[in-house]
Design an enzyme around this catalytic site. Structure first.
Site, PDB file in Angstrom:
ATOM      1  N   LYS A   1       8.291  -8.705 -15.016  1.00 20.93           N
ATOM      2  CA  LYS A   1       8.345  -8.257 -13.476  1.00 20.93           C
ATOM      3  C   LYS A   1       8.397  -9.837 -12.960  1.00 20.93           C
ATOM      4  CE  LYS A   1       6.352  -6.097  -9.574  1.00 20.93           C
ATOM      5  NZ  LYS A   1       4.914  -5.322  -9.275  1.00 20.93           N
ATOM      6  N   SER A  12       6.293  -0.910  -6.919  1.00 24.51           N
ATOM      7  CA  SER A  12       7.371  -2.239  -6.655  1.00 24.51           C
ATOM      8  C   SER A  12       7.871  -2.775  -7.842  1.00 24.51           C
ATOM      9  CB  SER A  12       6.413  -3.214  -5.934  1.00 24.51           C
ATOM     10  OG  SER A  12       5.313  -3.689  -6.888  1.00 24.51           O
ATOM     11  N   SER A  61       2.260   0.355  -8.247  1.00 25.45           N
ATOM     12  CA  SER A  61       3.254  -0.201  -8.446  1.00 25.45           C
ATOM     13  C   SER A  61       3.886  -0.121  -9.928  1.00 25.45           C
ATOM     14  CB  SER A  61       3.448  -1.646  -8.088  1.00 25.45           C
ATOM     15  OG  SER A  61       3.772  -1.560  -6.602  1.00 25.45           O
TER      16      SER A  61
HETATM   17  N1  GLN Z   1       3.347   0.736  -2.361  1.00 32.18           N
HETATM   18  C1  GLN Z   1       2.121   0.041  -2.448  1.00 32.18           C
HETATM   19  C2  GLN Z   1       2.346  -0.878  -1.521  1.00 32.18           C
HETATM   20  O1  GLN Z   1       3.323  -0.971  -0.922  1.00 32.18           O
HETATM   21  C3  GLN Z   1       1.508  -0.473  -3.754  1.00 32.18           C
HETATM   22  C4  GLN Z   1       2.145  -1.803  -4.301  1.00 32.18           C
HETATM   23  C5  GLN Z   1       1.580  -2.206  -5.451  1.00 32.18           C
HETATM   24  O2  GLN Z   1       1.149  -1.607  -6.205  1.00 32.18           O
HETATM   25  N2  GLN Z   1       2.053  -3.651  -5.737  1.00 32.18           N
HETATM   26  O3  GLN Z   1       1.336  -1.791  -1.113  1.00 32.18           O
END
Ligand code: GLN
Length: 470
Positions: free
Chosen positions: A85, A160, A184
């Site tokens: 990532k 994400s 994410s």
């Molecule tokens: N969807 C969540 C957010 O937007 C989780 C993001 C994540 O786990 N990095 O904060």
């Protein structure tokens, strides 16, 4: 390797192929890079590292030629291709967090997870696309354009860590890394039909990982099978002396008759019927295999989103303060709309006069959520639950409505708030041909229990969990 369909699906198959000289690591890298190129429109990668990949493949081939290998002990990831990532610092390789602010930033050192995977024999192929700064649940917040779901390109892959999940699902790398701050890793794994692990907070070092929300960030990975995800976890876990929250803890091992709890608050209105039914179907598989099922209650679940979207932006506003455009990176004006929204929200809930009403209150309710899990784990060893309330949604469907997007985190954010591990596993497809799945949650440092249950599920269903590369 003549056909990209011949690309192996697991670490074990890859290593057997290498050892039996069915293909060399060089050929393997060729095949993966070819496939990445073929599937360019998925937009899974921000940066491809051909040079590094071929260099490492050469080293791997040399090690094999010398014939003195002990795969499981010294090189558990030998020959395993990796997509990292783009939140993981990679020495000498551009790392952007999918934001224009860091476009062109080349780190001087690698994250602990990156360094450990490389030492274990893994081959880096590139840096995967994601929501900028890991803010998002769909992959659409990337400044490098959205990643597409490989099962249907009109749909989001989840976020994400979108590019990492897509990379594994589509056979663009064998394994991939991700971060999970509110879901994410588990969400994109769930939307793409791969296995994803969010480890216990403090099990894997965050050193060299671009911080999102420091009390929630967890460093994990994706693979096609539970065994592969376990292997990567074992390589990356443990103290490195650079993250004071990491300890070499005693892990909880599976013992006796395992009990699984099913939280009634996770099967409420608003949860897609196919999603709920598929999780119930999974519970029957466990029951048939001799696991005891119990209904449990996590009464504060309904507050999880409110608490998460106060605590998380508060920490985001603090962490993004370091990007001042002076020492490195571009000016703050380059932050996208979502990062700006979170900086404003976070600054607001931490300001004098509002701190007590919002941030402090949220932390108190967070303790209640932690208490829910603690009470549940007195009676069960693990929890079975849906990952997302819906299967993958259409690109653009929620992008203009942040609140709708935030609701996608309802079943994943609680584990981050409590610091507990979560393992997301595919369980089939809905009528529209999109992946369905489930997650297993356990007490802190109970990863071995989750792995055992996950492998049991794979065995019992003879699941093509090891789904073919797309
Ligand atoms: N969807 C969540 C957010 O937007 C989780 C993001 C994540 O786990 N990095 O904060």
């Amino acid at each position: 390797m003549k056909n990209t369909k011949d690309i192996p699906l697991t670490i074990k198959e890859t290593q057997e192929g290498l050892l039996k000289k069915k293909f060399s690591a060089m050929e393997l890298v060729d095949a993966y890079l070819g496939k990445i190129d073929e599937e360019k429109d998925l937009n899974a990668y921000i940066t491809i590292c051909d040079d590094e990949a071929y260099k490492k493949a050469g080293e791997v081939d040399k090690l094999i030629a010398n014939n003195s290998l002990d795969f499981s002990e010294n090189f558990p990831l030998l020959g395993a291709t990796i997509g990292h990532k783009d939140l993981f610092l990679t020495k000498g390789i551009r790392t952007t967090a999918a934001s224009k602010v860091l476009n062109g930033y080349v780190p001087a050192y690698s994250a602990t997870a990156v360094a450990r995977m490389e030492k274990a024999g893994g081959i880096i192929l590139g840096k995967t696309n994601c929501d900028a700064w890991a803010h998002g649940a769909s992959g659409e917040n990337s400044d490098f354009g959205p990643t597409k779901n490989p099962w249907n390109k009109k749909f989001v892959p989840g976020g994400s860590s979108s590019g990492s999940a897509v990379s594994v699902a589509a056979g663009l790398s064998l394994i991939a890394t991700g971060t999970d701050t509110g879901g994410s890793i588990r969400q994109p794994a769930n939307f793409c039909g791969v296995v994803g692990l969010k480890p216990t907070y403090g099990a894997v070092s965050r050193y060299g990982i671009i911080a999102m929300a420091s009390s929630l960030d967890s460093v994990g990975n994706f693979g096609k099978s539970v065994a592969d995800v376990e292997t990567v976890f074992n390589v990356t876990k443990g103290e490195d002396g650079r993250d004071s929250t990491v300890k070499n803890a005693e892990f909880i091992k599976p013992k006796g008759k395992i009990k699984i709890g099913i939280p009634k608050e996770y099967f409420v209105e608003g949860v897609d019927k196919e999603v709920a039914e598929s999780v119930i179907k999974v519970s029957k598989v466990f029951e048939k295999a001799g696991i005891e099922l119990r209904e449990i209650s996590l009464p504060h679940t309904k507050y999880a989103i409110s608490v998460y979207y106060i605590v998380q932006p508060a920490e985001v506003s603090s962490n993004l303060g370091r990007y001042d455009g002076i020492r490195y990176g571009n000016p703050r004006a380059d932050f996208g709309a979502e990062a700006k929204r979170r900086i404003m929200l976070g600054t607001y809930v931490l300001s004098a006069g509002y701190y007590d009403a919002f941030y402090l209150k949220a932390q108190k309710v967070r303790s209640k959520l932690i208490g829910d899990f603690e009470a549940a784990f007195e009676t069960v060893d693990a929890i079975l639950a849906p990952v997302s309330p819906t299967p993958a949604f259409k690109l653009g469907e929620k992008a203009s409505d942040p609140l709708k997007m935030y609701l996608a985190d309802i079943f994943t954010a609680p584990a981050n708030l409590a610091g507990i591990p979560g393992l997301s596993i595919p369980s089939g497809f809905n009528e529209g041909g999109l992946p369905l799945g489930f997650q297993l949650l356990g007490p802190r440092f109970s990863e071995p229990v989750l792995f055992e249950l996950g492998k049991l599920y794979e065995k019992e269903t003879d699941y093509k969990a090891i789904l073919p590369n797309l």
